[in-house]
Design a protein around this motif. Structure first.
Motif, PDB file in Angstrom:
ATOM      1  N   GLY A  31      48.502 -22.447  76.199  1.00 54.09           N
ATOM      2  CA  GLY A  31      47.851 -23.725  76.485  1.00 54.09           C
ATOM      3  C   GLY A  31      47.005 -24.246  75.343  1.00 54.09           C
ATOM      4  N   LEU A  32      47.053 -23.619  74.193  1.00 51.16           N
ATOM      5  CA  LEU A  32      46.203 -23.987  73.064  1.00 51.16           C
ATOM      6  C   LEU A  32      46.796 -25.102  72.204  1.00 51.16           C
ATOM      7  N   ALA A  33      48.118 -25.221  72.163  1.00 50.56           N
ATOM      8  CA  ALA A  33      48.783 -26.202  71.303  1.00 50.56           C
ATOM      9  C   ALA A  33      48.335 -27.614  71.644  1.00 50.56           C
ATOM     10  N   GLY A  34      48.211 -28.431  70.601  1.00 55.52           N
ATOM     11  CA  GLY A  34      47.872 -29.826  70.805  1.00 55.52           C
ATOM     12  C   GLY A  34      46.573 -30.215  70.118  1.00 55.52           C
ATOM     13  N   THR A  35      46.128 -31.427  70.437  1.00 57.83           N
ATOM     14  CA  THR A  35      44.938 -31.999  69.798  1.00 57.83           C
ATOM     15  C   THR A  35      43.772 -31.994  70.768  1.00 57.83           C
ATOM     16  N   TRP A  36      42.617 -31.594  70.250  1.00 55.75           N
ATOM     17  CA  TRP A  36      41.388 -31.484  71.029  1.00 55.75           C
ATOM     18  C   TRP A  36      40.288 -32.305  70.361  1.00 55.75           C
ATOM     19  N   ASN A  37      39.513 -33.040  71.158  1.00 53.61           N
ATOM     20  CA  ASN A  37      38.353 -33.765  70.640  1.00 53.61           C
ATOM     21  C   ASN A  37      37.198 -32.784  70.465  1.00 53.61           C
ATOM     22  N   GLY A  70      35.398 -36.237  65.577  1.00 51.52           N
ATOM     23  CA  GLY A  70      36.595 -35.629  65.019  1.00 51.52           C
ATOM     24  C   GLY A  70      37.481 -34.965  66.049  1.00 51.52           C
ATOM     25  N   THR A  71      38.626 -34.525  65.560  1.00 49.87           N
ATOM     26  CA  THR A  71      39.600 -33.830  66.406  1.00 49.87           C
ATOM     27  C   THR A  71      40.055 -32.558  65.704  1.00 49.87           C
ATOM     28  N   ILE A  72      40.559 -31.625  66.523  1.00 50.41           N
ATOM     29  CA  ILE A  72      41.099 -30.371  66.017  1.00 50.41           C
ATOM     30  C   ILE A  72      42.461 -30.176  66.663  1.00 50.41           C
ATOM     31  N   THR A  73      43.464 -29.972  65.835  1.00 55.80           N
ATOM     32  CA  THR A  73      44.819 -29.789  66.321  1.00 55.80           C
ATOM     33  C   THR A  73      45.258 -28.358  66.038  1.00 55.80           C
ATOM     34  N   PHE A  74      45.755 -27.691  67.080  1.00 58.16           N
ATOM     35  CA  PHE A  74      46.306 -26.352  66.923  1.00 58.16           C
ATOM     36  C   PHE A  74      47.818 -26.469  66.861  1.00 58.16           C
ATOM     37  N   ALA A  75      48.377 -26.157  65.685  1.00 57.14           N
ATOM     38  CA  ALA A  75      49.819 -26.120  65.480  1.00 57.14           C
ATOM     39  C   ALA A  75      50.234 -24.651  65.495  1.00 57.14           C
ATOM     40  N   LYS A  76      51.488 -24.373  65.168  1.00 50.73           N
ATOM     41  CA  LYS A  76      52.034 -23.012  65.268  1.00 50.73           C
ATOM     42  C   LYS A  76      51.154 -21.949  64.614  1.00 50.73           C
ATOM     43  N   ASP A  77      50.713 -22.163  63.377  1.00 53.29           N
ATOM     44  CA  ASP A  77      49.908 -21.154  62.690  1.00 53.29           C
ATOM     45  C   ASP A  77      48.729 -21.761  61.931  1.00 53.29           C
TER      46      ASP A  77
END
Length: 187
Positions: A31-37, A70-77
């Protein structure tokens, strides 16, 4: 005495915590993948500075960031921080010792601003609740740290909490810290 900015070290050294052992790089199932504010950072610290000749200072600041952007995006690695910025403005007490005996105390102010900054940090997903950043995490990436760091994470509904506890000995100070970064899933 050293500037109170030494106390900000734990914020800048965020994500320093012992890593777990199992590796699992499936972000979607976690559930971590995606963009977070980015909603902010809160924490408390204990910083000790030895000034030499038996003189030392101990301070106990607690903080909650304001002006969070800002935002933080979790991609594959990779974790991609886009325009992440915040301010700290807090008061705390510093205690001064000579030969191990307290001789004074004073109210101190800690004011610090990180302007919106973008950066990318490589990471590894460890088990179902930890992240390891081999060259530093989110806030240390803003300050160009290069030591491996980790944190635990928890997803509750549309909120993500990254929690770190640790010790930092940079800048001539010894700091014990506990911090939490709070984010909300971007729509």
């Amino acid at each position: 005495m050293r500037k109170p900015l030494l106390i900000l070290t734990p914020v800048l050294c965020f994500l320093m915590f012992c890593a777990c052992k199992k590796s699992n790089n499936n972000l979607t199932s976690q559930g971590l993948a995606g963009t977070w504010n980015f909603l902010g950072v809160s924490g408390h610290t204990k910083t000790e500075v030895n000034e030499g000749l038996g003189v030392s200072m101990v301070a106990y600041p607690a903080f909650v960031t304001t002006g969070n952007v800002g935002t933080i995006t979790f991609a594959k690695d990779s974790m991609i921080a886009s325009g992440v910025g915040y301010s700290v403005d807090t008061a705390f007490w510093a205690y001064f010792y000579y030969g191990g005996v307290k001789y004074d105390s004073s109210s101190q102010r800690l004011t610090y601003t990180v302007p919106p900054t973008s950066t990318t940090s490589k990471y590894t997903l460890i088990g179902g609740d930890s992240l390891y950043f081999p060259k530093g995490g989110l806030l240390t990436a803003l300050d160009s740290a290069s030591t491996g760091q980790s944190c635990t994470y928890a997803i509750k509904g549309d909120s993500l909490l990254l929690t770190s506890n640790g010790i930092d000995t940079s800048g001539g100070a010894h700091t014990d810290f506990a911090t939490v970064i709070t984010m909300k899933r971007s729509k």
